[in-house]
Design an enzyme around this catalytic site. Structure first.
Site, mmCIF file in Angstrom:
data_model
loop_
_atom_site.group_PDB
_atom_site.id
_atom_site.type_symbol
_atom_site.label_atom_id
_atom_site.label_comp_id
_atom_site.label_asym_id
_atom_site.label_seq_id
_atom_site.Cartn_x
_atom_site.Cartn_y
_atom_site.Cartn_z
ATOM 1 N N GLY A 196 -24.419 46.594 -12.349
ATOM 2 C CA GLY A 196 -24.616 45.762 -11.352
ATOM 3 C C GLY A 196 -24.846 46.160 -10.130
ATOM 4 N N GLU A 248 -17.578 43.939 -10.188
ATOM 5 C CA GLU A 248 -17.760 43.636 -11.579
ATOM 6 C C GLU A 248 -16.575 44.335 -12.340
ATOM 7 O OE1 GLU A 248 -21.586 45.705 -11.999
ATOM 8 O OE2 GLU A 248 -20.725 47.420 -12.498
#
Length: 430
Positions: free
Chosen positions: A335, A237
């Site tokens: 995430g 991410e």
């Protein structure tokens, strides 16, 4: 009409641009170091024209003046991840927190939280009239695609990142030119404990693996122990300066990736000017929105992916708490679960929860029971490895009794007796 004519027609000052925000609007602000600081300042200065404006943001990196006491009649912050500048407001009740997996945020804007105004920061337009979202594509690009009004700060300091990271000037309603350096993050301080954790994590990483890393002392420590590895890849991410060092050494080259070979795939970036210079016009860095990068069905396409995340507590069953201390919200899911579930579906995928065993030897982070009111971030069913400075606990496929034994072995020695007492009570061991 040429793009330059459109650009000039829509060029206004920040003070004029924020006049188009109305009371009751829902505003999404560009993420993390991509937040448009100039536009936020203009908006706050214009506060007396607003009532009940909702501000949606994930990691706020600036001063976040809109959450300060006295702003309640004008702004209500809705945090999708609680950052340092918004934490007190959330826990004092002046702001709200919405739990959400990072990869689902774009769909939130389409289904649950329609966007009135997107306040974003972009690079200068190229010769075709396209600006790059630079260091923040993640939910920022989807927010612009969903918003009724897009107000963009065009900043020459914003790097032009490549991938699916562009917006044409014709898709911006109000354009504000304002140049200012991006927010930078100082390097994390890596102590002996972080080094030991990093060394343990690195022992689980093999040549040719693809990595997902966060930011902070532990991810940076892991990277320090990877200099002898070969052909590593990135699908993450975010990444920071430590990854740049390994790319420049040739350790990370994305050559062996099974998905999007030769590309470091990422949805946002945070670091120093060195990082921002590295990613500028760099074809080896592929920026995509978060509903692509973090989607577990995309993550799983990366064979041999290793995901490294941190947490606050792990109980003896392997339940992971990463975003709250009791009822106090201190961050968000981010995430973590996106990648852990993606890794679990990938060929030879592995996930690691890495943390110090204690807080300065005073509070154990491996606990018999999670704190009252705390929320479980990653379920016991999802966890592979837990790592502290005292070793590695492999929990996947282990019974509850075996998990407790493994976790006690890597707990701080000061707390092992207490944990063992609960272990014996729970499993009727004399």
């Amino acid at each position: 009409m040429s793009w330059k004519s459109i650009y000039n027609d829509r060029l206004v000052s920040g003070e004029i641009a924020v006049k188009h925000i109305k009371s009751g609007d829902r505003i999404v602000i560009g993420h993390a170091v991509g937040e448009p600081s100039h536009l936020i300042r203009n908006m706050v200065e214009n506060k007396d024209d607003y009532k009940d404006v909702e501000i949606i943001h994930m990691v706020a990196m600036g001063d976040s003046e809109y959450v300060k006491p006295g702003m309640e009649d004008h702004f209500r912050h809705n945090a999708l991840f609680v950052g340092g500048s918004t934490r007190d407001a959330v826990n004092a009740g002046r702001a709200d927190f919405t739990p959400i997996f990072f990869y689902e945020i774009p769909s939130l804007f389409k289904k649950n939280l329609p966007v009135d105004v997107a306040l974003v920061q972009v690079s200068k337009p190229d010769k075709h009239g396209y600006c790059s979202y630079g260091v923040s594509v993640d939910y920022t690009k989807p927010a612009c695609e969903s918003a009724k009004i897009v107000i963009a700060q065009v900043n020459e300091y914003m790097p032009r990142t490549l991938g699916d990271s562009f917006i044409h000037v014709s898709d911006m309603d109000y354009i504000v030119e304002y140049n200012e350096p991006l927010i930078e993050l100082p390097p994390a301080k890596i102590g002996d404990i972080e080094k030991k954790i990093g060394e343990h994590c690195a022992s689980l990483i093999e040549d040719g693996d693809t990595l997902q890393l966060g930011i902070g002392a532990i991810p940076d420590a892991v990277l320090q122990f990877l200099t002898h590895k070969k052909n590593l890849g990135i699908h993450s991410e975010m990444f920071s300066d430590g990854v740049v060092d390994l790319i420049e050494r040739g350790v990370i080259n994305n050559r062996n990736k099974s998905f999007m070979q030769d590309k470091s795939v990422v949805t946002f970036l945070m670091g120093s000017q060195k990082l921002y210079d590295f990613v500028d016009n760099n074809p080896s860095v592929e920026m995509r929105s978060v509903d692509f990068v973090n989607n577990p069905n995309i993550v799983m396409k990366n064979d041999n992916i290793v995901c490294i995340n941190s947490c606050i507590q792990v109980d003896l069953m392997g339940q992971v708490v990463s975003d709250s201390i009791g009822l106090k919200q201190i961050s968000g899911v981010g995430g973590q679960v996106d990648f852990i579930r993606g890794a679990s579906m990938a060929k030879n995928g592995r996930s690691i929860i890495a943390m110090p065993s204690s807080i300065k030897g005073k509070i154990s982070k491996i606990v018999p029971f999670i704190d009252e009111g705390a929320s479980v971030t990653t379920s016991r069913n999802d966890v592979d490895y837990v790592v502290t400075e005292y070793g590695i606990a492999n929990l996947k496929g282990r019974t509850l009794r075996e998990r407790a034994e493994a976790l006690i072995r890597i707990a701080h020695p000061k707390f092992r007796e207490e944990l063992t007492k609960e272990y014996k009570r729970r499993f009727n061991i004399n």
